[in-house]
Every structure is written in structure tokens, then in C-alpha cells.
Motif scaffolding. Structure first.
Motif, PDB file in Angstrom:
ATOM      1  N   LEU A 189       4.238  12.139 -11.412  1.00  0.00           N
ATOM      2  CA  LEU A 189       5.462  12.427 -10.767  1.00  0.00           C
ATOM      3  C   LEU A 189       5.367  14.020 -10.222  1.00  0.00           C
ATOM      4  CD1 LEU A 189       8.038  10.794 -12.921  1.00  0.00           C
ATOM      5  CD2 LEU A 189       7.802  10.508 -10.717  1.00  0.00           C
ATOM      6  N   SER A 190       4.407  14.147  -9.458  1.00  0.00           N
ATOM      7  CA  SER A 190       4.164  15.497  -8.980  1.00  0.00           C
ATOM      8  C   SER A 190       3.491  15.500  -7.473  1.00  0.00           C
ATOM      9  CB  SER A 190       3.222  16.081 -10.022  1.00  0.00           C
ATOM     10  OG  SER A 190       2.039  15.341 -10.033  1.00  0.00           O
ATOM     11  N   GLU A 191       3.078  16.553  -6.820  1.00  0.00           N
ATOM     12  CA  GLU A 191       2.312  16.597  -5.543  1.00  0.00           C
ATOM     13  C   GLU A 191       1.002  15.857  -5.919  1.00  0.00           C
ATOM     14  OE1 GLU A 191       3.794  19.544  -2.532  1.00  0.00           O
ATOM     15  OE2 GLU A 191       3.728  20.502  -4.501  1.00  0.00           O
ATOM     16  N   TYR A 192       0.243  16.223  -6.890  1.00  0.00           N
ATOM     17  CA  TYR A 192      -0.967  15.989  -7.290  1.00  0.00           C
ATOM     18  C   TYR A 192      -1.322  15.511  -8.451  1.00  0.00           C
ATOM     19  CZ  TYR A 192      -1.792  18.668  -3.122  1.00  0.00           C
ATOM     20  OH  TYR A 192      -1.838  19.342  -1.765  1.00  0.00           O
ATOM     21  N   ALA A 193      -2.266  14.783  -8.621  1.00  0.00           N
ATOM     22  CA  ALA A 193      -2.690  14.001  -9.956  1.00  0.00           C
ATOM     23  C   ALA A 193      -4.192  14.176 -10.070  1.00  0.00           C
ATOM     24  CB  ALA A 193      -1.954  12.753 -10.199  1.00  0.00           C
ATOM     25  N   LYS A 194      -4.883  14.306 -11.180  1.00  0.00           N
ATOM     26  CA  LYS A 194      -6.216  14.098 -11.322  1.00  0.00           C
ATOM     27  C   LYS A 194      -6.308  12.935 -12.373  1.00  0.00           C
ATOM     28  CE  LYS A 194      -7.442  17.133 -15.296  1.00  0.00           C
ATOM     29  NZ  LYS A 194      -8.277  17.692 -15.824  1.00  0.00           N
ATOM     30  N   VAL A 195      -7.669  12.073 -12.021  1.00  0.00           N
ATOM     31  CA  VAL A 195      -7.670  10.883 -12.729  1.00  0.00           C
ATOM     32  C   VAL A 195      -9.221  10.822 -12.624  1.00  0.00           C
ATOM     33  CG1 VAL A 195      -5.397   9.706 -12.148  1.00  0.00           C
ATOM     34  CG2 VAL A 195      -7.568   9.501 -10.590  1.00  0.00           C
ATOM     35  N   PRO A 196      -9.946   9.964 -13.592  1.00  0.00           N
ATOM     36  CA  PRO A 196     -11.198   9.421 -13.471  1.00  0.00           C
ATOM     37  C   PRO A 196     -11.505   8.550 -12.232  1.00  0.00           C
ATOM     38  CG  PRO A 196     -10.397   9.190 -15.812  1.00  0.00           C
ATOM     39  CD  PRO A 196      -9.329   9.412 -14.980  1.00  0.00           C
ATOM     40  N   ALA A 197     -12.657   9.116 -11.468  1.00  0.00           N
ATOM     41  CA  ALA A 197     -12.823   8.155 -10.483  1.00  0.00           C
ATOM     42  C   ALA A 197     -12.996   6.603 -10.634  1.00  0.00           C
ATOM     43  CB  ALA A 197     -14.239   8.691  -9.614  1.00  0.00           C
ATOM     44  N   ALA A 198     -13.249   6.398 -11.947  1.00  0.00           N
ATOM     45  CA  ALA A 198     -13.477   5.039 -12.180  1.00  0.00           C
ATOM     46  C   ALA A 198     -12.113   4.512 -12.295  1.00  0.00           C
ATOM     47  CB  ALA A 198     -14.124   4.962 -13.528  1.00  0.00           C
ATOM     48  N   ASN A 199     -11.114   5.010 -12.394  1.00  0.00           N
ATOM     49  CA  ASN A 199      -9.745   4.576 -12.210  1.00  0.00           C
ATOM     50  C   ASN A 199      -9.166   4.034 -11.039  1.00  0.00           C
ATOM     51  OD1 ASN A 199     -10.167   5.450 -15.256  1.00  0.00           O
ATOM     52  ND2 ASN A 199      -8.114   4.471 -15.318  1.00  0.00           N
ATOM     53  N   CYS A 200      -9.803   4.424  -9.872  1.00  0.00           N
ATOM     54  CA  CYS A 200      -9.264   4.237  -8.536  1.00  0.00           C
ATOM     55  C   CYS A 200      -9.530   2.911  -8.076  1.00  0.00           C
ATOM     56  CB  CYS A 200     -10.026   5.330  -7.542  1.00  0.00           C
ATOM     57  SG  CYS A 200      -9.530   6.924  -7.855  1.00  0.00           S
ATOM     58  N   ILE A 201      -8.546   2.332  -7.618  1.00  0.00           N
ATOM     59  CA  ILE A 201      -8.844   0.967  -7.019  1.00  0.00           C
ATOM     60  C   ILE A 201      -8.333   1.000  -5.641  1.00  0.00           C
ATOM     61  CG2 ILE A 201      -8.033  -1.450  -7.219  1.00  0.00           C
ATOM     62  CD1 ILE A 201      -7.210  -0.954  -9.861  1.00  0.00           C
ATOM     63  N   PRO A 202      -9.013   0.471  -4.670  1.00  0.00           N
ATOM     64  CA  PRO A 202      -8.890   0.671  -3.139  1.00  0.00           C
ATOM     65  C   PRO A 202      -7.697  -0.062  -2.771  1.00  0.00           C
ATOM     66  CG  PRO A 202     -11.179   0.174  -3.483  1.00  0.00           C
ATOM     67  CD  PRO A 202     -10.442   0.179  -4.887  1.00  0.00           C
ATOM     68  N   ILE A 203      -6.551   0.475  -1.779  1.00  0.00           N
ATOM     69  CA  ILE A 203      -5.519  -0.500  -1.627  1.00  0.00           C
ATOM     70  C   ILE A 203      -5.879  -0.871  -0.186  1.00  0.00           C
ATOM     71  CG2 ILE A 203      -3.154  -0.004  -0.741  1.00  0.00           C
ATOM     72  CD1 ILE A 203      -3.057   2.545  -2.255  1.00  0.00           C
ATOM     73  N   PRO A 204      -5.740  -2.397  -0.301  1.00  0.00           N
ATOM     74  CA  PRO A 204      -6.224  -3.011   0.921  1.00  0.00           C
ATOM     75  C   PRO A 204      -5.430  -2.584   2.189  1.00  0.00           C
ATOM     76  CG  PRO A 204      -5.986  -4.376  -0.957  1.00  0.00           C
ATOM     77  CD  PRO A 204      -5.352  -3.209  -1.366  1.00  0.00           C
ATOM     78  N   GLU A 205      -5.862  -2.755   3.389  1.00  0.00           N
ATOM     79  CA  GLU A 205      -5.070  -2.833   4.640  1.00  0.00           C
ATOM     80  C   GLU A 205      -3.816  -3.530   4.528  1.00  0.00           C
ATOM     81  OE1 GLU A 205      -5.579  -0.582   7.307  1.00  0.00           O
ATOM     82  OE2 GLU A 205      -7.321   0.113   5.959  1.00  0.00           O
ATOM     83  N   GLY A 206      -2.817  -2.967   5.091  1.00  0.00           N
ATOM     84  CA  GLY A 206      -1.386  -3.788   5.157  1.00  0.00           C
ATOM     85  C   GLY A 206      -0.489  -3.381   3.881  1.00  0.00           C
ATOM     86  N   ILE A 207      -1.215  -2.990   3.085  1.00  0.00           N
ATOM     87  CA  ILE A 207      -0.202  -2.761   1.818  1.00  0.00           C
ATOM     88  C   ILE A 207       0.302  -1.137   1.684  1.00  0.00           C
ATOM     89  CG2 ILE A 207      -0.194  -2.511  -0.925  1.00  0.00           C
ATOM     90  CD1 ILE A 207      -1.970  -4.869  -0.743  1.00  0.00           C
ATOM     91  N   SER A 208       1.333  -0.863   1.808  1.00  0.00           N
ATOM     92  CA  SER A 208       1.890   0.336   1.723  1.00  0.00           C
ATOM     93  C   SER A 208       1.716   1.207   0.318  1.00  0.00           C
ATOM     94  CB  SER A 208       3.432   0.646   2.235  1.00  0.00           C
ATOM     95  OG  SER A 208       4.146  -0.032   1.131  1.00  0.00           O
ATOM     96  N   PHE A 209       1.724   2.410   0.357  1.00  0.00           N
ATOM     97  CA  PHE A 209       1.800   3.193  -0.733  1.00  0.00           C
ATOM     98  C   PHE A 209       2.746   2.832  -1.888  1.00  0.00           C
ATOM     99  CE2 PHE A 209      -0.623   6.437   1.894  1.00  0.00           C
ATOM    100  CZ  PHE A 209      -1.867   6.611   0.963  1.00  0.00           C
ATOM    101  N   GLU A 210       3.886   2.565  -1.479  1.00  0.00           N
ATOM    102  CA  GLU A 210       5.100   2.133  -2.029  1.00  0.00           C
ATOM    103  C   GLU A 210       4.944   0.660  -2.811  1.00  0.00           C
ATOM    104  OE1 GLU A 210       6.310   5.240   1.156  1.00  0.00           O
ATOM    105  OE2 GLU A 210       5.251   3.262   1.174  1.00  0.00           O
ATOM    106  N   GLU A 211       4.396  -0.191  -2.024  1.00  0.00           N
ATOM    107  CA  GLU A 211       4.130  -1.367  -2.527  1.00  0.00           C
ATOM    108  C   GLU A 211       3.179  -1.238  -3.607  1.00  0.00           C
ATOM    109  OE1 GLU A 211       5.004  -4.603   1.157  1.00  0.00           O
ATOM    110  OE2 GLU A 211       3.310  -3.254   1.292  1.00  0.00           O
ATOM    111  N   ALA A 212       1.988  -0.563  -3.483  1.00  0.00           N
ATOM    112  CA  ALA A 212       0.963  -0.284  -4.536  1.00  0.00           C
ATOM    113  C   ALA A 212       1.479   0.159  -5.794  1.00  0.00           C
ATOM    114  CB  ALA A 212      -0.322   0.327  -3.943  1.00  0.00           C
ATOM    115  N   ALA A 213       2.232   1.053  -5.571  1.00  0.00           N
ATOM    116  CA  ALA A 213       2.780   2.170  -6.816  1.00  0.00           C
ATOM    117  C   ALA A 213       3.863   1.102  -7.366  1.00  0.00           C
ATOM    118  CB  ALA A 213       3.548   3.384  -6.252  1.00  0.00           C
ATOM    119  N   SER A 214       4.326  -0.007  -7.219  1.00  0.00           N
ATOM    120  CA  SER A 214       5.056  -0.918  -7.578  1.00  0.00           C
ATOM    121  C   SER A 214       4.425  -1.774  -8.810  1.00  0.00           C
ATOM    122  CB  SER A 214       5.917  -1.802  -6.774  1.00  0.00           C
ATOM    123  OG  SER A 214       6.546  -1.192  -6.033  1.00  0.00           O
TER     124      SER A 214
END
Length: 325
Positions: A104-129
Motif C-alpha cells: 500500500l505504497s508507491e513502490y514495493a521491493k520483492v524477490p524476483a522469484a515472486n514475480c508472476i507475469p500478467i498476461p495480456e488483456g488482464i488489468s493491474f486491478e484484476e490481477a491484484a484481486s
């Protein structure tokens, strides 16, 4: 950077927007420009203070993070600047926003291994749900609950984040869904999600109504993460050989269990905790294929964080509340 800061434990006046140091990366980490962060009942618990857990204050909650990679540190493989990513909130047995600094901030740091690509057509808001609500519901119903198309499932608190996710996932399996919520307007929306039967538990006894709906047999599966207030009636509404699924207790952990029903009906009580990364990848695929649509009640700016806490606490939502820092 701007962030929603829990400055002390207590009521929602204790979460305020202020300045916080921008995260500094260590090797293997990435910096995310947060584009959307889902809010959950868990954020309310963190703000109030979780018994037995000590956090350094001020604390930033928020585990459901979607955003853009703006910095990488060290030898990072598979994650590049500009990537749109969803973050798996579980890091070495700890959770972003609960044990660790959240999003809940402008930036956040995470391990790269925890990143999952968001497929085309899915908004940030949908993904964050997805992670905490949909990930939890998926594991509870599919992995732990083994829900089948031939079964009837009662979902309590069906209008919240986990509840709306559970209704949608249950319908994907082909199960018959009984959805219980606290208002007729929410029930009408649940009907739109495919719920087969509706119960307004503010007006009628959900246990007796379930008993009648099922021809006095009880539900095969009951989802109860409400806890203390509903648990005794959930047990009575479960059929012989049925199972109760729980992933939390929003009204209290000290729920009364009448063991006579448990042994006579051979009821299985199954706890479910969190999700696997593969669950989140599956959910993203289902959204991309149009088989699942995250239900978003509203999107609010960071400055309205207290209002976001209020509507969750007072159960004025249907689906997810998303914050845009």
C-alpha cells in the motif's frame, strides 16, 4: 514515497497516508511501481493488532500487489524492466503486508522469484484481486475440499472477496451453490454470479434454510470462515459424510463445536491456508480465458485508505476493494 502507514494498532484512524523511505534493493530483488493493491480483511486484523505477533511500526500492509518492474538488483533471471507482474505474497513462510512490508505504497521491493507475469488483456486491478482472496478460495475448494460437480455447497459470507471467489470457483466445478449474505441487494448480485439458492442470514436461519433446500439432508460442503458466530449452525447444516472448509474466523476463533454432530454424521473439518504459486498461475489463465472474472467493488486512491478500511469492516462491499497508490 507515499504510503498508507499503520502508525499504531487500533481503530482505522491509526492508518494514515504519509512519507516512508523508498525501498533499497538487495541482490535478487526487484522494485515494483505499485499500480494496484488489493485490500483484504487481513489488513483490518493487521491494523488492529494480531495477538502474539509484533510488528515494527509504522507498518505498511497490503499483500495483493500488481505493478511494473522499475529496478532490478544483481543477477536476476526471467524478470525485466517494464514487465507487468503480479506478486506472490508468500516469501519464505512469511506474508507481504502481514509479516513483511506490503504494497500500500508507491513502490514495493520483492524477490524476483515472486514475480508472476500478467498476461495480456488482464488489468493491474484484476490481477491484484487474485492472490489472497481467489488463491485462498481455490486452495480451499479445489485442493483441500475436492469439490465435485455432483455436490451442493453452502458459502457463508458469500459477498466478500473470498466469498465471491468461492461462488465463481464452485460454479466452475459444476457444483450447486447456496450463497448466504446479509442483504437482498448482495444476494441479487450473487445470483448474477450463478448462485443457485440464496439465503439472507440477517432475516432467516441459514442452517434451517439449508436443511430445507437440501431436502433435509444437509450440504455436502460448507465454507465457513466467519467462525464464532456461525460455526455451531454450520455443523448442524452439514450432511452425513459432509465436510466443512475453513480458512479463517472473522468473528472470532473460539467457536463452539458440538461434537455429537461431528461423530454421528462423520463430518470432516478441513482447514485451508494460503495458496501455491501454481494456483495463482492457474487463476491468471482462467481470467485470460474469460472463465473467471474478478469481482471488484470499487477502486480507491491511497488517500481514501480509511474509507477502504471502513467499508470492509462494515461489510458494505461486494467483491474486492482495490487501492491505487
Amino acid at each position: 514515497m507515499r504510503a498508507a502507514l499503520i502508525v499504531k494498532h487500533g481503530d482505522r484512524s491509526n492508518v494514515v497516508v504519509g512519507q516512508y523511505p523508498k525501498p533499497q534493493l538487495q541482490s535478487g530483488e526487484v522494485l515494483i511501481a505499485v499500480k494496484a493493491c488489493g485490500l483484504n480483511h487481513l489488513d483490518i486484523f493487521v491494523r488492529r493488532g494480531i495477538p502474539g505477533r509484533t510488528l515494527e511500526l509504522p507498518h505498511i500492509s497490503g499483500g495483493d500487489i500488481a505493478g511494473e518492474v522499475v529496478e532490478v538488483a544483481g543477477d536476476v533471471q526471467g524478470v525485466n524492466l517494464g514487465d507487468r507482474v503480479l506478486i506472490d505474497p508468500l516469501i519464505n513462510g512469511q506474508a507481504l503486508g502481514e509479516d513483511l512490508t506490503g504494497g500500500l505504497s508507491e513502490y514495493a521491493k520483492v524477490p524476483a522469484a515472486n514475480c508472476i507475469p500478467i498476461p495480456e488483456g488482464i488489468s493491474f486491478e484484476e490481477a491484484a484481486s487474485l492472490p489472497i482472496a481467489y488463491g485462498t478460495a481455490w486452495r480451499m475448494l479445489i485442493t483441500r475440499g475436492q469439490l465435485k460437480a455432483s455436490e451442493t455447497i453452502l458459502i457463508l459470507g458469500a459477498s466478500g472477496g473470498v466469498g465471491t471467489a468461492a461462488v465463481q470457483i464452485a460454479k466452475l466445478t459444476g457444483a450447486t451453490v447456496i450463497a448466504a449474505a446479509s442483504s437482498d441487494s448482495k444476494l441479487e448480485q450473487l445470483k448474477g454470479l450463478g448462485a443457485d439458492y440464496l439465503i439472507n442470514y440477517a432475516k432467516e436461519d441459514f442452517s434451517k434454510k439449508t436443511w430445507n433446500i437440501t431436502g433435509k439432508k444437509g450440504a455436502d460442503v460448507i465454507v465457513d470462515y466467519t467462525g464464532k458466530e456461525t460455526w455451531p449452525k454450520s455443523i448442524k447444516a452439514t450432511k452425513v459424510g459432509g465436510r466443512i472448509l475453513t480458512c479463517g474466523a472473522t468473528t472470532g476463533f473460539e467457536a463452539t463445536t458440538d461434537l455429537r454432530y461431528v461423530w454421528v454424521r462423520e463430518i470432516a473439518i478441513l482447514g485451508s491456508n494460503a495458496w501455491e504459486r501454481s494456483d495463482l498461475e492457474t487463476l491468471l489463465s482462467l481470467v485470460q480465458e474469460g472463465k473467471l472474472k474478478p469481482i471488484i467493488d470499487r477502486v480507491l486512491p491511497l488517500e481514501e485508505i480509511q474509507e477502504a478500511h471502513r467499508i470492509i469492516e462494515e461489510r458494505e462491499i461486494f467483491g474486492k476493494v482495490i487501492i491505487k497508490p
